[in-house]
Enzyme design. Structure first.
Site, PDB file in Angstrom:
ATOM      1  N   CYS A 146       2.841  33.854  10.040  1.00  0.00           N
ATOM      2  CA  CYS A 146       4.151  34.203   9.483  1.00  0.00           C
ATOM      3  C   CYS A 146       5.026  32.952   9.448  1.00  0.00           C
ATOM      4  O   CYS A 146       5.257  32.322  10.484  1.00  0.00           O
ATOM      5  CB  CYS A 146       4.843  35.277  10.320  1.00  0.00           C
ATOM      6  SG  CYS A 146       6.481  35.647   9.664  1.00  0.00           S
ATOM      7  N   ASN A 152      -1.247  34.365   3.827  1.00  0.00           N
ATOM      8  CA  ASN A 152       0.117  34.779   4.087  1.00  0.00           C
ATOM      9  C   ASN A 152       1.014  34.051   3.075  1.00  0.00           C
ATOM     10  O   ASN A 152       0.515  33.393   2.168  1.00  0.00           O
ATOM     11  CB  ASN A 152       0.503  34.460   5.541  1.00  0.00           C
ATOM     12  CG  ASN A 152       1.541  35.437   6.089  1.00  0.00           C
ATOM     13  OD1 ASN A 152       2.499  35.778   5.380  1.00  0.00           O
ATOM     14  ND2 ASN A 152       1.369  35.886   7.314  1.00  0.00           N
ATOM     15  N   GLY A 171       0.275  43.358  -1.650  1.00  0.00           N
ATOM     16  CA  GLY A 171       1.576  43.437  -0.986  1.00  0.00           C
ATOM     17  C   GLY A 171       2.724  43.656  -1.951  1.00  0.00           C
ATOM     18  O   GLY A 171       3.124  44.785  -2.235  1.00  0.00           O
TER      19      GLY A 171
END
Ligand SMILES: Cc1cc2nc3c(=O)[nH]c(=O)nc-3n(C[C@H](O)[C@H](O)[C@H](O)COP(=O)(O)O)c2cc1C
Length: 314
Positions: free
Chosen positions: A131, A193, A266
């Site tokens: 993250c 990510n 996502g």
């Protein structure tokens, strides 16, 4: 034609290769009235620390050309509330649950993994070491080869669940991180990510999100993510869960041809929460047209000897 869409990730069988990406599908239960949760290959729930977390103050998201920038700061209810309040419903609805695990220290990753391993209904652990929006832990591990190895091997020792580290694209050579994860005993890797990015309001000369920098997702990042999946496929044998900007079935197929065994979606879910049945129908249609009975036979089949401009003999 009978089609086999199942995917094997360590000891976990997914009924199809479509997974809701962490942070973009809540804890799954919020979508239960919109989507048949059992119809998805898996649901990667929002990242969880041991304790609850508030995340960053708003504004936390902003739209960008072909994507979005977010710095939520891993707001979450903590692992104990998750297993008490969310997991029973996910289990009752037949969802395949992948829990995105966060930590500020290796001990915290291990403890969250331990709690999850004690509860029925968790299918796999996705280790969020990528993250970009928190200062402590997380990406600091994911940007160091030894950090990646240490977190993965520590969690590996305390759980029988499949361990899937989620890699950051904010490194020069992502394949070396996939390799470190595989060496440490990971069952699969997921990537990517979000990409570190920023957006500025030129009138006020202020950043558009409170954290100043955030993570870029959506179609804008897809070609880079596909390249990274392809690079990792050359280096590791474990399955890859590919993601980054998937919005239509063709995008998912592209990741699989590059080497992903399954894909996560996502940002596109924010645009169209009904996307799942369309993606699945598109994949089925492609398999029939290409006479593929098993989706796994598509994985890593990129033909690098030919380009589209050349005439193919096939
Ligand atoms: C609002 C938002 C929240 C996210 N939260 C998480 C998270 O908690 N854990 C995680 O590993 N990834 C998180 N991600 C990253 C996504 O799971 C995914 O890796 C990334 O967005 C790329 O895929 P996409 O382009 O399909 O969105 C988040 C992304 C967005 C947009």
């Amino acid at each position: 034609m009978s089609l086999d869409l199942s995917v094997q990730i360590g000891s976990l069988t997914l009924k199809n290769p479509l997974i809701a990406a962490s942070g973009c599908f809540g804890y799954g239960v919020e979508y239960a009235e919109t989507v048949d949760l059992a119809s998805l290959g898996g649901i990667a729930v929002k990242g969880l620390f041991l304790a609850e977390r508030e995340g960053h103050p708003p504004p936390r998201i902003v739209e960008t050309p072909a994507g979005m920038l977010n710095a939520i700061g891993l707001q979450g209810i903590g692992v104990h509330r998750f297993v008490a309040d969310k997991l029973p419903e996910l289990r009752a609805r037949g969802a395949t649950v992948i829990v995105n695990v966060c930590g500020t220290t290796i001990d915290e990753y291990v403890e969250v993994a331990r709690v999850l391993s004690d509860h029925e209904g968790v299918g796999a652990i996705e280790l969020n070491i990528s993250c970009p929006n928190i200062k402590e832990g997380g990406i600091t591990f994911g940007c160091s080869l030894t950090g990646t190895f240490d977190v993965v091997s520590a969690v590996r020792r305390v759980t029988r669940l499949p361990v899937i580290p989620k890699l950051t694209p904010n490194v020069t050579d992502v394949a070396s991180f996939a390799h470190a994860a595989e060496d440490a005993g990971a069952d699969a890797v997921s990537l990517v990510n979000t990409f570190l990015a920023m957006v500025i309001d030129v009138e006020t000369r202020r950043p558009k999100i409170s954290n100043v920098v955030g993570g870029l997702s959506g179609p804008a990042i897809r070609p880079i993510a596909v390249r990274m999946v392809y690079e990792c496929r050359q280096v590791v044998k474990i399955p890859i869960l590919g993601m980054g900007g998937i919005a239509v079935a063709r995008d998912a197929l592209e990741f699989m041809i590059a080497g992903a065994s399954a894909v996560q979606v996502g940002t596109a879910n924010f645009v169209d929460p009904f996307i799942w049945s369309k993606l699945l129908a598109g994949i089925r249609e492609y398999m029939e047209r290409h006479r593929l009975t098993r989706i796994r036979d598509l994985v890593g089949t990129l033909d690098t000897a030919h380009t589209l401009s050349e005439k193919s003999d096939a």
